[in-house]
Design a protein around this motif. Sequence first.
Motif, PDB file in Angstrom:
ATOM      1  N   ARG A   2     -22.431  13.476   4.358  1.00 47.96           N
ATOM      2  CA  ARG A   2     -23.606  13.766   5.280  1.00 47.96           C
ATOM      3  C   ARG A   2     -24.167  14.857   5.804  1.00 47.96           C
ATOM      4  O   ARG A   2     -25.588  15.438   5.668  1.00 47.96           O
ATOM      5  N   THR A   4     -23.868  17.618   3.351  1.00 50.38           N
ATOM      6  CA  THR A   4     -25.014  17.684   2.002  1.00 50.38           C
ATOM      7  C   THR A   4     -26.054  16.890   2.018  1.00 50.38           C
ATOM      8  O   THR A   4     -27.271  17.153   1.178  1.00 50.38           O
ATOM      9  N   LEU A   5     -26.396  15.918   2.066  1.00 49.81           N
ATOM     10  CA  LEU A   5     -27.733  14.809   2.720  1.00 49.81           C
ATOM     11  C   LEU A   5     -28.573  15.369   3.337  1.00 49.81           C
ATOM     12  O   LEU A   5     -29.840  15.851   3.354  1.00 49.81           O
ATOM     13  N   CYS A   9     -32.010  17.822   2.922  1.00 45.15           N
ATOM     14  CA  CYS A   9     -33.459  17.389   3.282  1.00 45.15           C
ATOM     15  C   CYS A   9     -33.844  17.852   4.109  1.00 45.15           C
ATOM     16  O   CYS A   9     -35.338  18.223   4.601  1.00 45.15           O
ATOM     17  N   LEU A  54     -29.812  12.845  11.225  1.00 46.34           N
ATOM     18  CA  LEU A  54     -28.592  13.577  10.004  1.00 46.34           C
ATOM     19  C   LEU A  54     -29.217  15.173  10.805  1.00 46.34           C
ATOM     20  O   LEU A  54     -27.691  15.875  10.631  1.00 46.34           O
ATOM     21  N   MET A 135     -25.534   5.650   2.796  1.00 46.85           N
ATOM     22  CA  MET A 135     -26.120   7.213   2.856  1.00 46.85           C
ATOM     23  C   MET A 135     -24.991   7.404   1.340  1.00 46.85           C
ATOM     24  O   MET A 135     -25.941   8.204   0.770  1.00 46.85           O
ATOM     25  N   ASP A 136     -24.976   7.025   0.750  1.00 48.40           N
ATOM     26  CA  ASP A 136     -24.590   7.135  -0.835  1.00 48.40           C
ATOM     27  C   ASP A 136     -25.637   7.071  -1.578  1.00 48.40           C
ATOM     28  O   ASP A 136     -26.557   8.314  -2.363  1.00 48.40           O
ATOM     29  N   ALA A 138     -28.934   7.761  -0.195  1.00 50.58           N
ATOM     30  CA  ALA A 138     -29.461   8.795   0.546  1.00 50.58           C
ATOM     31  C   ALA A 138     -29.373   9.612  -0.495  1.00 50.58           C
ATOM     32  O   ALA A 138     -30.448   9.600  -0.440  1.00 50.58           O
ATOM     33  N   TYR A 139     -28.258   9.962  -0.755  1.00 47.17           N
ATOM     34  CA  TYR A 139     -28.023  10.826  -1.192  1.00 47.17           C
ATOM     35  C   TYR A 139     -28.373  11.380  -2.357  1.00 47.17           C
ATOM     36  O   TYR A 139     -28.660  12.331  -3.001  1.00 47.17           O
ATOM     37  N   ARG A 140     -28.475   9.951  -3.301  1.00 45.54           N
ATOM     38  CA  ARG A 140     -28.906   9.698  -5.080  1.00 45.54           C
ATOM     39  C   ARG A 140     -30.392   9.858  -4.861  1.00 45.54           C
ATOM     40  O   ARG A 140     -30.546  10.919  -5.382  1.00 45.54           O
ATOM     41  N   ALA A 142     -31.963  11.429  -1.976  1.00 47.92           N
ATOM     42  CA  ALA A 142     -32.401  12.962  -2.213  1.00 47.92           C
ATOM     43  C   ALA A 142     -32.298  13.800  -2.744  1.00 47.92           C
ATOM     44  O   ALA A 142     -33.482  14.131  -3.122  1.00 47.92           O
ATOM     45  N   ARG A 143     -31.209  13.656  -3.630  1.00 50.67           N
ATOM     46  CA  ARG A 143     -30.843  14.779  -5.344  1.00 50.67           C
ATOM     47  C   ARG A 143     -32.468  14.538  -5.664  1.00 50.67           C
ATOM     48  O   ARG A 143     -32.643  15.654  -6.841  1.00 50.67           O
TER      49      ARG A 143
END
Length: 292
Positions: A2, A4-5, A9, A54, A135-136, A138-140, A142-143
């Motif tokens: 979270r 890192t996300l 963001c 977040l 969340m995983d 969403a992280y990918r 956001a990258r």
Amino acid sequence: MRDTLLDLCRRYADTHADHDGVAATGVPGLTIVRSLHPGELQAAVSRPLIAMLLQGRKRVTTRLDSFEYGPGETMVIAADVPTVSQITQASISAPYYSLVMEFDVAILRELQGAAPAGPQYSASVCIEPMDADVMDVAYRLARLFEQPAALKILGEGLLREMHYWLLRSVHGTAIRALGAVDSHTERVSRAVAILRKEFMRSIRVEELADAAGMSVSVFHQHFRAITTLSPLQFQKQLRLINARRLMLTDGVGIAQAAYAVGYASVSQFTREYARMFAAPPGRDVRMAKVSA
């Protein structure tokens, strides 16, 4: 993950947020909301969405419930539900950040058979801890926000994957109804689409019931159960919310805004506006000019 996300963001929103604090991501329906200060009450008739908070805190009230949620929690609105919301915690040193995705009904329909049913929790609005699989994804995603070429190729697949994991999540039952052909939610959404597009005109409930493929009495029952309002109340909220936008954002006069959204009487508009926003339109317009 979270944190890192949040970092991804934050960096994107700090650079791309518009004057309303909204940063479009290049993925249809996916935005980041950023605020440097606690906000005023905001009324909306929300489209079905998921909001992953977040940083900061927010309070959301429907006709039936009130929720406050914070970092690491997700709010799902699985129907066209009128809400009043307020960012309650945000500062220049620690802004409010939320990753928001509107549901794509076409994707939900495609995945109806592919995604096994999640837990039987069917509330239209609910708050839960962030799902690890969602969340995983969403992280990918956001990258890729700062890599438009890669996002164009990979974004659609990741968006589809996010819908899949949401259907598998604790919110799955309520979300599944959005894409189920001929479900009560899907039928009512046809009427809601008419109200959203044509809220300015007088719309007979029979027209809405016909669009939903229901009798008037059954339509009333399911419309209220899903949206928490009657069709007339729903239309009234759409009119008032749009009138407020015309006055505070576009600088339209009070009477002109009232007539533009379908009111025949400025006095009636003023009464109903004050009832909904806890202040007459004149005060809101003056406050907007002071803060401008």
